[in-house]
Design a protein around this motif. Structure first.
Motif, PDB file in Angstrom:
ATOM      1  N   LYS A  52       0.835  -1.208   0.000  1.00 27.91           N
ATOM      2  CA  LYS A  52       0.000   0.000   0.000  1.00 27.91           C
ATOM      3  C   LYS A  52       0.864   1.249   0.000  1.00 27.91           C
ATOM      4  CE  LYS A  52      -3.187  -1.110   3.267  1.00 27.91           C
ATOM      5  NZ  LYS A  52      -4.187  -0.789   4.298  1.00 27.91           N
ATOM      6  N   VAL A  53       1.880   1.255   0.843  1.00 25.56           N
ATOM      7  CA  VAL A  53       2.756   2.418   0.920  1.00 25.56           C
ATOM      8  C   VAL A  53       3.497   2.611  -0.393  1.00 25.56           C
ATOM      9  CG1 VAL A  53       4.802   3.391   2.034  1.00 25.56           C
ATOM     10  CG2 VAL A  53       3.019   2.336   3.414  1.00 25.56           C
ATOM     11  N   PRO A  55      -5.713   6.119  10.556  1.00 21.79           N
ATOM     12  CA  PRO A  55      -6.175   5.336   9.394  1.00 21.79           C
ATOM     13  C   PRO A  55      -5.284   5.572   8.171  1.00 21.79           C
ATOM     14  CG  PRO A  55      -8.023   6.398  10.487  1.00 21.79           C
ATOM     15  CD  PRO A  55      -6.773   6.948  11.122  1.00 21.79           C
ATOM     16  N   ASP A  56      -4.930   4.484   7.509  1.00 19.15           N
ATOM     17  CA  ASP A  56      -3.976   4.546   6.404  1.00 19.15           C
ATOM     18  C   ASP A  56      -4.448   5.393   5.229  1.00 19.15           C
ATOM     19  OD1 ASP A  56      -2.310   2.936   7.880  1.00 19.15           O
ATOM     20  OD2 ASP A  56      -2.835   1.092   6.821  1.00 19.15           O
ATOM     21  N   ASP A  59       1.825   6.446  11.898  1.00 20.25           N
ATOM     22  CA  ASP A  59       1.864   5.552  13.060  1.00 20.25           C
ATOM     23  C   ASP A  59       2.603   4.257  12.733  1.00 20.25           C
ATOM     24  OD1 ASP A  59      -0.349   4.991  11.340  1.00 20.25           O
ATOM     25  OD2 ASP A  59      -1.191   3.691  12.885  1.00 20.25           O
ATOM     26  N   ASP A  60       2.409   3.755  11.513  1.00 21.43           N
ATOM     27  CA  ASP A  60       3.128   2.548  11.086  1.00 21.43           C
ATOM     28  C   ASP A  60       4.633   2.810  11.083  1.00 21.43           C
ATOM     29  OD1 ASP A  60       0.723   0.883  10.231  1.00 21.43           O
ATOM     30  OD2 ASP A  60       0.472   2.668   8.996  1.00 21.43           O
ATOM     31  N   ALA A  61       5.017   3.971  10.572  1.00 22.21           N
ATOM     32  CA  ALA A  61       6.440   4.326  10.493  1.00 22.21           C
ATOM     33  C   ALA A  61       7.046   4.471  11.884  1.00 22.21           C
ATOM     34  CB  ALA A  61       6.614   5.622   9.702  1.00 22.21           C
ATOM     35  N   ILE A  62       6.291   5.033  12.813  1.00 17.25           N
ATOM     36  CA  ILE A  62       6.788   5.187  14.181  1.00 17.25           C
ATOM     37  C   ILE A  62       6.979   3.820  14.834  1.00 17.25           C
ATOM     38  CG2 ILE A  62       6.189   6.017  16.495  1.00 17.25           C
ATOM     39  CD1 ILE A  62       4.859   8.449  15.041  1.00 17.25           C
ATOM     40  N   LEU A 101      -0.518  11.494   6.288  1.00 14.38           N
ATOM     41  CA  LEU A 101      -0.345  11.071   7.675  1.00 14.38           C
ATOM     42  C   LEU A 101      -0.709   9.612   7.923  1.00 14.38           C
ATOM     43  CD1 LEU A 101      -1.911  14.159   9.503  1.00 14.38           C
ATOM     44  CD2 LEU A 101       0.502  13.671   9.114  1.00 14.38           C
ATOM     45  N   GLY A 102      -1.407   9.002   7.005  1.00 19.48           N
ATOM     46  CA  GLY A 102      -1.977   7.682   7.233  1.00 19.48           C
ATOM     47  C   GLY A 102      -1.000   6.599   7.643  1.00 19.48           C
TER      48      GLY A 102
END
Length: 180
Positions: free
Chosen positions: A46-47, A100-101, A110-113, A106-107
């Motif tokens: 997705k990214v 939310p992705d 949180d995943d990156a953190i 910004l989506g």
């Protein structure tokens, strides 16, 4: 035009992320390792299909490395390390993450953190795996062998030889006095 924003996460912020990660691990207990890896791979896909920040892309490279460490038979990940990494990847099986992705820009923050937190915890393992991948690719080109045939034991033996060679060179430069 782009904008650079930097921020620091406090100890309580990091503790909050750790709690979220722990809850995701608990929620993923019924999932197989294969399902957890597939879910993390879906986030990665997705990214890669979006136009996102360099920070998030850099973190996704770390996610790709973590996935590689688990699925690469040549690396021969030990059970304890495998468990730690799969537990970290469990966050990506959680449907309702913090941000939310689908939110542009910004989506995936949180995943990156979460990836950065895990990468700091596993930095030595990640570096070793990346060294192994570079070694395997170089040896594959040099020897004309299939890269899958080269494994962790081969890499470790080559590293041992390199270290001994370095010690001998230093000893010679030191004049054999034992202070090299």
């Amino acid at each position: 035009m782009s904008m650079k924003i930097t921020f620091d996460l406090s100890r309580s912020d990091l503790e909050h992320f750790k709690q979220v990660l722990d809850r995701a691990r608990d929620a993923a207990q019924d999932l197989s390792q294969k399902q957890i890896i597939e879910n993390a791979s879906k986030v990665l896909s997705k990214v890669n299909s979006t136009d996102t920040s360099d920070f998030i892309r850099d973190q996704m490279n770390k996610l790709e490395t973590l996935i590689g460490m688990v699925i690469d038979d040549g690396w021969g990940l030990e059970d304890e390390d495998r468990r730690r990494i799969v537990n970290a990847l469990a966050y990506f099986s959680e449907a309702d993450d913090l941000i939310p992705d689908h939110i542009p820009g910004l989506g995936f923050l949180d995943d990156a953190i979460v990836i950065e937190m895990v990468a700091q915890e596993l930095k030595h393992e990640i570096q070793a795996y990346r060294d192994f991948v570079v070694f395997r690719a170089a040896e594959s080109c040099r020897l004309g062998e299939d890269a899958a045939e080269l494994n962790k034991a081969t890499w470790l033996e080559e590293r041992r030889k390199q270290l001994h060679s370095r010690m001998r060179r230093r000893r010679r430069r030191g004049g054999g006095r034992g202070d090299g």
